[in-house]
Design a protein around this motif. Structure first.
Motif, PDB file in Angstrom:
ATOM      1  N   ILE A 212       7.148  -9.906  -5.553  1.00  0.00           N
ATOM      2  CA  ILE A 212       5.932  -9.189  -6.025  1.00  0.00           C
ATOM      3  C   ILE A 212       6.062  -8.686  -7.370  1.00  0.00           C
ATOM      4  O   ILE A 212       6.990  -7.716  -7.394  1.00  0.00           O
ATOM      5  N   VAL A 213       5.166  -9.025  -8.349  1.00  0.00           N
ATOM      6  CA  VAL A 213       5.161  -8.639  -9.759  1.00  0.00           C
ATOM      7  C   VAL A 213       3.928  -7.657  -9.918  1.00  0.00           C
ATOM      8  O   VAL A 213       2.885  -8.381  -9.973  1.00  0.00           O
ATOM      9  N   HIS A 214       4.130  -6.487 -10.398  1.00  0.00           N
ATOM     10  CA  HIS A 214       2.933  -5.643 -10.662  1.00  0.00           C
ATOM     11  C   HIS A 214       3.076  -5.443 -12.232  1.00  0.00           C
ATOM     12  O   HIS A 214       4.090  -5.118 -12.611  1.00  0.00           O
ATOM     13  N   THR A 215       1.840  -5.764 -12.729  1.00  0.00           N
ATOM     14  CA  THR A 215       1.834  -5.691 -14.327  1.00  0.00           C
ATOM     15  C   THR A 215       0.953  -4.223 -14.806  1.00  0.00           C
ATOM     16  O   THR A 215       0.660  -3.516 -13.611  1.00  0.00           O
ATOM     17  N   SER A 216       0.936  -4.244 -15.865  1.00  0.00           N
ATOM     18  CA  SER A 216       0.295  -2.889 -16.393  1.00  0.00           C
ATOM     19  C   SER A 216      -0.972  -2.978 -15.870  1.00  0.00           C
ATOM     20  O   SER A 216      -1.879  -1.781 -16.019  1.00  0.00           O
ATOM     21  N   ASN A 217      -1.636  -4.175 -15.608  1.00  0.00           N
ATOM     22  CA  ASN A 217      -3.160  -4.209 -15.414  1.00  0.00           C
ATOM     23  C   ASN A 217      -3.289  -4.169 -13.866  1.00  0.00           C
ATOM     24  O   ASN A 217      -2.598  -5.050 -13.162  1.00  0.00           O
TER      25      ASN A 217
END
Length: 217
Positions: free
Chosen positions: A184-189
């Protein structure tokens, strides 16, 4: 005085006379003749009264009850024809390029190893999803975009163990497992998340597959 012989003669004569009279009376008695059969030729023949034919009672036809037709649950429509392979050398299928042009986030496609094929790919409501499978039945599923609001939600899985950071193409995420691998990759958005889920493989193979995600130009 009458003599005895006369008296006898007179008595005999009287007896004979009575016998004749009695016989004549008997012979004059009419014996009734039995009645013969009656002549019915000229008598009217009684007409038989016809028996009324029963009128059958009409059986009402039951009104058929309409059967409710269940409404099918809409499913995502796979792309036809499905998008082809993803490649960093410029031969990426046009479908991926079109998605990257109109979506508000970066689009990544998987560079599949030999033996794998793309089953379906859809893009709707701000979410891109791709499903891959090989001949052994192993699967790779990729979600991109507002995936934590999607259903099913791949962000809320119950992952018993974290196996540290891993690569989703050029992005860094967290690898979880071990029964079903997930990065899982969480971005700033908060509305842009990238995930890959793999089944039927070990951790090393899964990490290699996740690192093969390629950003579509």
């Amino acid at each position: 005085m009458v003599s005895q012989s006369f008296s006898r003669a007179a008595l005999v004569g009287a007896v004979l006379t009575m016998s004749l009279v009695f016989g004549a009376c008997q012979s004059s008695t009419v014996t009734p003749t039995p009645a013969g059969p009656q002549n019915t030729a000229n008598q009217p023949v009684p007409t038989a009264t016809p028996t009324p034919t029963p009128v059958p009672t009409a059986t009402p036809t039951p009104t058929p009850v309409p059967t409710a037709t269940p409404t099918p649950t809409p499913t995502p429509t796979p792309t036809t024809p499905p998008p082809g392979p993803c490649s960093p050398n410029g031969s990426t299928n046009q479908w991926w390029i079109d998605q990257a042009a109109h979506l508000s986030f970066d689009v990544y496609c998987w560079i599949m190893p030999s033996g794998w094929g793309l089953v379906s790919a859809t893009s709707s409501a701000g979410v891109l999803q791709a499903h891959y499978k090989n001949s052994a039945g192993h699967t790779i599923d990729v979600w991109e975009g507002n995936v934590c609001a999607a259903s099913p939600n791949p962000c809320s899985g119950n992952w018993p163990t974290s196996y540290g950071p891993g690569q989703f193409g050029p992005l860094t995420g967290e690898v979880n497992g071990p029964d079903l691998w997930m990065i899982i990759v969480h971005t700033s958005n908060p509305k842009v998340t990238y995930t890959m889920e793999g089944s039927g493989m070990n951790q090393t193979t899964f990490r290699t597959y996740a690192a093969a995600m390629h950003k579509v130009p």
